[in-house]
Motif scaffolding. Sequence first.
Motif, PDB file in Angstrom:
ATOM      1  N   MET A   1       0.840  -1.194   0.000  1.00  0.00           N
ATOM      2  CA  MET A   1       0.000   0.000   0.000  1.00  0.00           C
ATOM      3  C   MET A   1       0.874   1.243   0.000  1.00  0.00           C
ATOM      4  SD  MET A   1      -1.286   0.356   3.952  1.00  0.00           S
ATOM      5  CE  MET A   1      -0.107   0.598   5.271  1.00  0.00           C
ATOM      6  N   LYS A   2       0.289   2.392  -0.385  1.00  0.00           N
ATOM      7  CA  LYS A   2       1.019   3.641  -0.363  1.00  0.00           C
ATOM      8  C   LYS A   2       0.766   4.376   0.956  1.00  0.00           C
ATOM      9  CE  LYS A   2       1.761   4.655  -5.215  1.00  0.00           C
ATOM     10  NZ  LYS A   2       1.608   5.669  -6.294  1.00  0.00           N
ATOM     11  N   ALA A   3       1.820   5.061   1.418  1.00  0.00           N
ATOM     12  CA  ALA A   3       1.724   5.756   2.703  1.00  0.00           C
ATOM     13  C   ALA A   3       2.744   6.882   2.745  1.00  0.00           C
ATOM     14  CB  ALA A   3       1.970   4.782   3.844  1.00  0.00           C
ATOM     15  N   LEU A   4       2.508   7.822   3.674  1.00  0.00           N
ATOM     16  CA  LEU A   4       3.458   8.903   3.935  1.00  0.00           C
ATOM     17  C   LEU A   4       4.372   8.425   5.061  1.00  0.00           C
ATOM     18  CD1 LEU A   4       4.305  11.742   3.165  1.00  0.00           C
ATOM     19  CD2 LEU A   4       2.651  12.635   4.801  1.00  0.00           C
ATOM     20  N   VAL A   5       5.621   8.150   4.704  1.00  0.00           N
ATOM     21  CA  VAL A   5       6.547   7.455   5.598  1.00  0.00           C
ATOM     22  C   VAL A   5       7.703   8.376   5.981  1.00  0.00           C
ATOM     23  CG1 VAL A   5       8.036   5.437   5.865  1.00  0.00           C
ATOM     24  CG2 VAL A   5       5.953   5.270   4.492  1.00  0.00           C
ATOM     25  N   HIS A   6       8.068   8.329   7.268  1.00  0.00           N
ATOM     26  CA  HIS A   6       9.208   9.100   7.755  1.00  0.00           C
ATOM     27  C   HIS A   6      10.347   8.147   8.066  1.00  0.00           C
ATOM     28  CE1 HIS A   6      11.460  11.809  10.611  1.00  0.00           C
ATOM     29  NE2 HIS A   6      11.219  12.619   9.600  1.00  0.00           N
ATOM     30  N   VAL A   7      11.536   8.431   7.490  1.00  0.00           N
ATOM     31  CA  VAL A   7      12.687   7.542   7.669  1.00  0.00           C
ATOM     32  C   VAL A   7      13.974   8.272   7.313  1.00  0.00           C
ATOM     33  CG1 VAL A   7      12.620   6.600   5.316  1.00  0.00           C
ATOM     34  CG2 VAL A   7      13.548   5.205   7.172  1.00  0.00           C
ATOM     35  N   GLU A   8      15.059   7.871   7.924  1.00  0.00           N
ATOM     36  CA  GLU A   8      16.431   8.273   7.587  1.00  0.00           C
ATOM     37  C   GLU A   8      16.830   9.678   8.036  1.00  0.00           C
ATOM     38  OE1 GLU A   8      16.844   7.598   3.405  1.00  0.00           O
ATOM     39  OE2 GLU A   8      16.798   5.421   3.602  1.00  0.00           O
ATOM     40  N   LYS A   9      16.013  10.696   7.771  1.00  0.00           N
ATOM     41  CA  LYS A   9      16.388  12.067   8.112  1.00  0.00           C
ATOM     42  C   LYS A   9      15.339  12.695   9.025  1.00  0.00           C
ATOM     43  CE  LYS A   9      18.812  12.896   3.735  1.00  0.00           C
ATOM     44  NZ  LYS A   9      18.877  13.748   2.527  1.00  0.00           N
ATOM     45  N   SER A  10      15.790  13.553   9.937  1.00  0.00           N
ATOM     46  CA  SER A  10      14.863  14.255  10.821  1.00  0.00           C
ATOM     47  C   SER A  10      14.111  15.329  10.043  1.00  0.00           C
ATOM     48  CB  SER A  10      15.634  14.889  11.974  1.00  0.00           C
ATOM     49  OG  SER A  10      14.757  15.541  12.868  1.00  0.00           O
ATOM     50  N   GLY A  11      12.892  15.648  10.482  1.00  0.00           N
ATOM     51  CA  GLY A  11      12.124  16.721   9.870  1.00  0.00           C
ATOM     52  C   GLY A  11      11.506  16.330   8.543  1.00  0.00           C
ATOM     53  N   MET A  12      11.094  17.350   7.782  1.00  0.00           N
ATOM     54  CA  MET A  12      10.415  17.132   6.509  1.00  0.00           C
ATOM     55  C   MET A  12      11.276  16.380   5.497  1.00  0.00           C
ATOM     56  SD  MET A  12       7.256  18.223   6.277  1.00  0.00           S
ATOM     57  CE  MET A  12       7.057  18.492   4.526  1.00  0.00           C
ATOM     58  N   GLU A  13      12.584  16.512   5.586  1.00  0.00           N
ATOM     59  CA  GLU A  13      13.464  15.840   4.630  1.00  0.00           C
ATOM     60  C   GLU A  13      13.330  14.319   4.706  1.00  0.00           C
ATOM     61  OE1 GLU A  13      17.500  17.040   4.886  1.00  0.00           O
ATOM     62  OE2 GLU A  13      17.088  19.162   4.527  1.00  0.00           O
ATOM     63  N   GLY A  14      12.883  13.816   5.828  1.00  0.00           N
ATOM     64  CA  GLY A  14      12.736  12.377   5.988  1.00  0.00           C
ATOM     65  C   GLY A  14      11.412  11.826   5.507  1.00  0.00           C
ATOM     66  N   LEU A  15      10.508  12.693   5.017  1.00  0.00           N
ATOM     67  CA  LEU A  15       9.186  12.255   4.574  1.00  0.00           C
ATOM     68  C   LEU A  15       9.186  11.883   3.096  1.00  0.00           C
ATOM     69  CD1 LEU A  15       6.419  14.584   6.087  1.00  0.00           C
ATOM     70  CD2 LEU A  15       6.741  12.144   6.485  1.00  0.00           C
ATOM     71  N   SER A  16       8.461  10.821   2.768  1.00  0.00           N
ATOM     72  CA  SER A  16       8.242  10.472   1.366  1.00  0.00           C
ATOM     73  C   SER A  16       6.938   9.693   1.246  1.00  0.00           C
ATOM     74  CB  SER A  16       9.410   9.644   0.815  1.00  0.00           C
ATOM     75  OG  SER A  16       9.550   8.429   1.534  1.00  0.00           O
ATOM     76  N   TYR A  17       6.275   9.880   0.113  1.00  0.00           N
ATOM     77  CA  TYR A  17       5.042   9.155  -0.182  1.00  0.00           C
ATOM     78  C   TYR A  17       5.419   7.959  -1.036  1.00  0.00           C
ATOM     79  CZ  TYR A  17       0.219   8.314  -1.713  1.00  0.00           C
ATOM     80  OH  TYR A  17      -1.005   7.738  -1.962  1.00  0.00           O
TER      81      TYR A  17
END
Length: 331
Positions: A1-17
């Motif tokens: 499934m698709k999701a908004l995932v936070h990983v690797e970097k702190s803050g907005m830079e770590g977000l990806s869909y």
Amino acid sequence: MKALVHVEKSGMEGLSYREIVERKPGAGEVSVKLKTAGLNHRDLFVLQRHQPGEPPLIIGSDGAGVIDFVGDKVVGVEVGDEVIINPGLGWDEKSDAPPAEFDIIGHPGHGTFAEKIIVPIENVEIKPEHLSWEEAGVLSLAALTAYRALFTRGQVQPGMKVFIPGIGSGVATFLLQFAKAAGAIVYVTSRSKEKCVRAMELGAYKAIDSNEDWEQALDGEKMDLVIESVGAATFNQSIKQLRKGGTIVTFGASAGDVVQFNLRDFFYGQYNLLGSTMGSREEYKEMLKFISDHKIHPVMDQMFPLEQYPEAFKRLEEARQLGKIGFTISE
């Protein structure tokens, strides 16, 4: 499934869909195919708290959708039921403070910014019929926070004067609507003339410019109850608006979390200072009944497709919203 995932970097830079592995519900759990979700200031804080090196995290606490799978030992709901998510985990009964095991969906466990979410059966309730999907998806965290602060902690009563600094947030707009429905007389502040006008349309008795001298703008009127969510920037001004023996309830610190105030003035004024947080499952059910009885709708700011999350987060960070920002989630 698709999701908004936070990983690797702190803050907005770590977000990806992106795509993430979907799991099946276990015993006592249900899977909800989400239609909408709500953005909260908590999601901004989670981006800082979830650190590099930790497992990938789907953020988001608010959501609504349709049950598409039920695990073993689940009773009371069926596939196809339209439900709303209660973000609070491990706090069942109303109490003075949450139990040690209390958590919120979206950190440390996966949240609602996804096509689906798996939650305990205790964390879904049937969606109130008068709410649209957009309204249901943004309701829970802010409305429950407002409900506990106003009713459980603040003990609001008809005829009380209630003061709400900073009317732009989702919680503040719920506070205004709830207090008005409870028969209170509501005063608000905002730096935005547009937000002051909208607050009056929602039932505020008086809306003043946050940059004014509050005591002068209120013509010396004193409040029975102040609900303070801004923090250090307004806390001392808020105390000054209380009548002797009045109560201030605080649950937010977006504008600073360290406050100095005159202790002697405080105890001679016989003031009451109460902390508050989100709330229990019992209060969540009470809140849903209250909004259903009074046909209360969330104040909606703007909905974004989940893929356009950077625009939504920027709007929240810049405090341009009036009411709730939400996401629509693609099939």
